[in-house]
Design an enzyme around this catalytic site. Structure first.
Site, PDB file in Angstrom:
ATOM      1  N   GLN A  29      13.940 -20.598  27.470  1.00 50.51           N
ATOM      2  CA  GLN A  29      14.473 -19.461  28.402  1.00 50.51           C
ATOM      3  C   GLN A  29      15.518 -19.837  29.496  1.00 50.51           C
ATOM      4  O   GLN A  29      15.550 -20.863  29.570  1.00 50.51           O
ATOM      5  CB  GLN A  29      13.161 -18.692  28.886  1.00 50.51           C
ATOM      6  N   HIS A  60      -0.828 -13.114  42.646  1.00 52.37           N
ATOM      7  CA  HIS A  60      -2.086 -14.187  42.257  1.00 52.37           C
ATOM      8  C   HIS A  60      -3.204 -13.833  42.945  1.00 52.37           C
ATOM      9  O   HIS A  60      -4.016 -13.940  42.114  1.00 52.37           O
ATOM     10  CB  HIS A  60      -1.375 -15.608  42.797  1.00 52.37           C
ATOM     11  N   GLU A 104       1.069 -24.869  30.331  1.00 50.83           N
ATOM     12  CA  GLU A 104       2.454 -24.131  30.588  1.00 50.83           C
ATOM     13  C   GLU A 104       3.463 -24.484  29.608  1.00 50.83           C
ATOM     14  O   GLU A 104       3.530 -25.854  29.126  1.00 50.83           O
ATOM     15  CB  GLU A 104       2.653 -24.350  32.057  1.00 50.83           C
ATOM     16  N   ASP A 136       1.701 -25.373  24.229  1.00 50.31           N
ATOM     17  CA  ASP A 136       1.529 -24.113  23.949  1.00 50.31           C
ATOM     18  C   ASP A 136       0.064 -23.507  24.188  1.00 50.31           C
ATOM     19  O   ASP A 136      -0.977 -24.039  23.580  1.00 50.31           O
ATOM     20  CB  ASP A 136       1.883 -23.992  22.489  1.00 50.31           C
ATOM     21  N   GLY A 137      -0.031 -22.649  25.103  1.00 52.59           N
ATOM     22  CA  GLY A 137      -1.342 -22.158  25.572  1.00 52.59           C
ATOM     23  C   GLY A 137      -1.990 -21.390  24.372  1.00 52.59           C
ATOM     24  O   GLY A 137      -3.095 -21.333  24.178  1.00 52.59           O
ATOM     25  N   ASP A 155      -1.504 -16.105  32.660  1.00 54.66           N
ATOM     26  CA  ASP A 155      -0.431 -15.788  33.825  1.00 54.66           C
ATOM     27  C   ASP A 155       0.924 -15.771  33.183  1.00 54.66           C
ATOM     28  O   ASP A 155       1.634 -16.697  33.217  1.00 54.66           O
ATOM     29  CB  ASP A 155      -0.612 -16.670  34.896  1.00 54.66           C
ATOM     30  N   PRO A 162       8.807 -16.546  25.075  1.00 53.79           N
ATOM     31  CA  PRO A 162       7.665 -17.496  24.599  1.00 53.79           C
ATOM     32  C   PRO A 162       6.139 -16.750  24.937  1.00 53.79           C
ATOM     33  O   PRO A 162       5.124 -17.093  24.399  1.00 53.79           O
ATOM     34  CB  PRO A 162       7.854 -18.497  25.681  1.00 53.79           C
TER      35      PRO A 162
HETATM   36  N1  SPD Z   1       7.240  -8.836  34.459  1.00 51.64           N
HETATM   37  C1  SPD Z   1       6.885 -10.058  35.278  1.00 51.64           C
HETATM   38  C2  SPD Z   1       5.663 -10.327  34.617  1.00 51.64           C
HETATM   39  C3  SPD Z   1       5.339 -11.530  35.426  1.00 51.64           C
HETATM   40  C4  SPD Z   1       3.901 -12.109  35.129  1.00 51.64           C
HETATM   41  N2  SPD Z   1       3.844 -13.504  35.877  1.00 51.64           N
HETATM   42  C5  SPD Z   1       4.458 -13.815  36.914  1.00 51.64           C
HETATM   43  C6  SPD Z   1       4.196 -15.350  37.219  1.00 51.64           C
HETATM   44  C7  SPD Z   1       3.710 -15.598  38.468  1.00 51.64           C
HETATM   45  N3  SPD Z   1       3.011 -16.714  38.452  1.00 51.64           N
END
Ligand code: SPD
Length: 279
Positions: A29, A60, A104, A136-137, A155, A162
């Site tokens: 990305q 978070h 991640e 790859d999660g 998250d 991805p």
């Molecule tokens: N549109 C945004 C969605 C983002 C979700 N993940 C954010 C990462 C923060 N740790």
């Protein structure tokens, strides 16, 4: 030199004034790190806001504490995505967590976050309980043994690129399979306004896959519409609705947004149009 940095979504711009510090394209990305006037340093992936130093707690704390205060045990936690480290940091504030796997896909997101946004991951990066895998999660969820985690948190970013595979039935079924009895699953579930259809489809699907699934509504002011959601799911009992008082007390002081009261309100705040659509 300051200029507007925007995420454009469905004919609306969500912007911060600031300057770009890094812009590069990884194997997965486009990554951009910025310094904003209002919210400190921030991160965009493929032009979409992910986080900013002075706003990340809205996101978070909402993703982590309903699950970590609700699950029967929280010894083993899996975080899929979360490359900026904020989700891991909040999980590791719970002393009962003994091991946290974070998977991640994009190692550059981790490296750039560690370099430019070190406060977001904070002490998580060096915590002996923390195990980072760059990979790859989705494959991780498919291959991990049954009942290997107490909590699984997703998250990821929006359902394109991805993160696309983090929103479908086979993935959610694997997440259910990974949970030990009394375990809790949690995921960011998009905006009920800007991603209305995705949000409703996710809650419906999670209700099909798990015995219980409920969204929590809150705010991440820089995300599209500012109105955001996280959805929690469990088998047997909706434990994520009942924060353990001891765990809540332990982490409560250090929270800026989350509290048992805030969580109750956020779960009760389902807008009428979504309640109708979910039946
Ligand atoms: N549109 C945004 C969605 C983002 C979700 N993940 C954010 C990462 C923060 N740790």
């Amino acid at each position: 030199m300051s200029s507007w940095i925007d995420e454009e979504h469905c004919g609306v711009r969500y912007g911060l004034k600031g300057e770009t510090l890094v812009e590069e394209t990884s194997a997965f990305q486009q990554i951009r790190v910025i310094r904003s006037e209002r919210y400190g340093r921030g991160l965009l992936l493929d032009g979409c806001w992910m986080t900013a130093e002075q706003q990340e707690r809205h996101y978070h704390e909402a993703l982590v504490h309903p699950a970590l205060c609700g699950a029967a045990s929280i010894e083993r936690v899996l975080v899929i995505g979360g490359g900026d480290g904020g989700t891991a940091r909040e999980c590791l504030r719970h002393p009962d967590v003994q091991h946290l796997d974070m998977v991640e896909i994009d190692g550059r997101v981790v490296e750039l976050s560690q370099e430019h946004l070190p406060g977001i991951g904070g002490s998580a990066w060096n915590d002996p309980r923390f195990q980072l895998t760059v990979g790859d999660g989705i494959a991780w969820a498919a291959n991990a043994p049954d009942q290997s985690y107490d909590v699984v948190l997703v998250d990821g970013s929006d359902p394109a690129g991805p993160a696309e595979g983090l929103f479908n039935r086979p993935f959610f079924e694997h997440c259910r399979r990974l949970l030990r009895p009394g375990g809790v699953f949690g995921t960011q579930s998009e905006s009920p306004e800007a991603f209305r259809d995705v949000h409703i489809a996710m809650v419906r699907l999670l209700r099909e896959v798990f015995d219980h699934a409920d969204p929590l509504y809150g705010w991440v002011p820089m995300y599209p519409s500012g109105w955001w959601s996280w959805t929690f799911a469990a088998m047997g009992t909706p434990r994520y609705r009942m924060p353990d008082p001891k765990r809540a007390e332990m982490i409560g002081e250090g929270c800026e947004i989350w509290s048992p009261r805030w969580q109750r309100g956020g779960m009760d705040a389902m807008p009428a149009f979504i309640e109708r659509e979910l039946g």
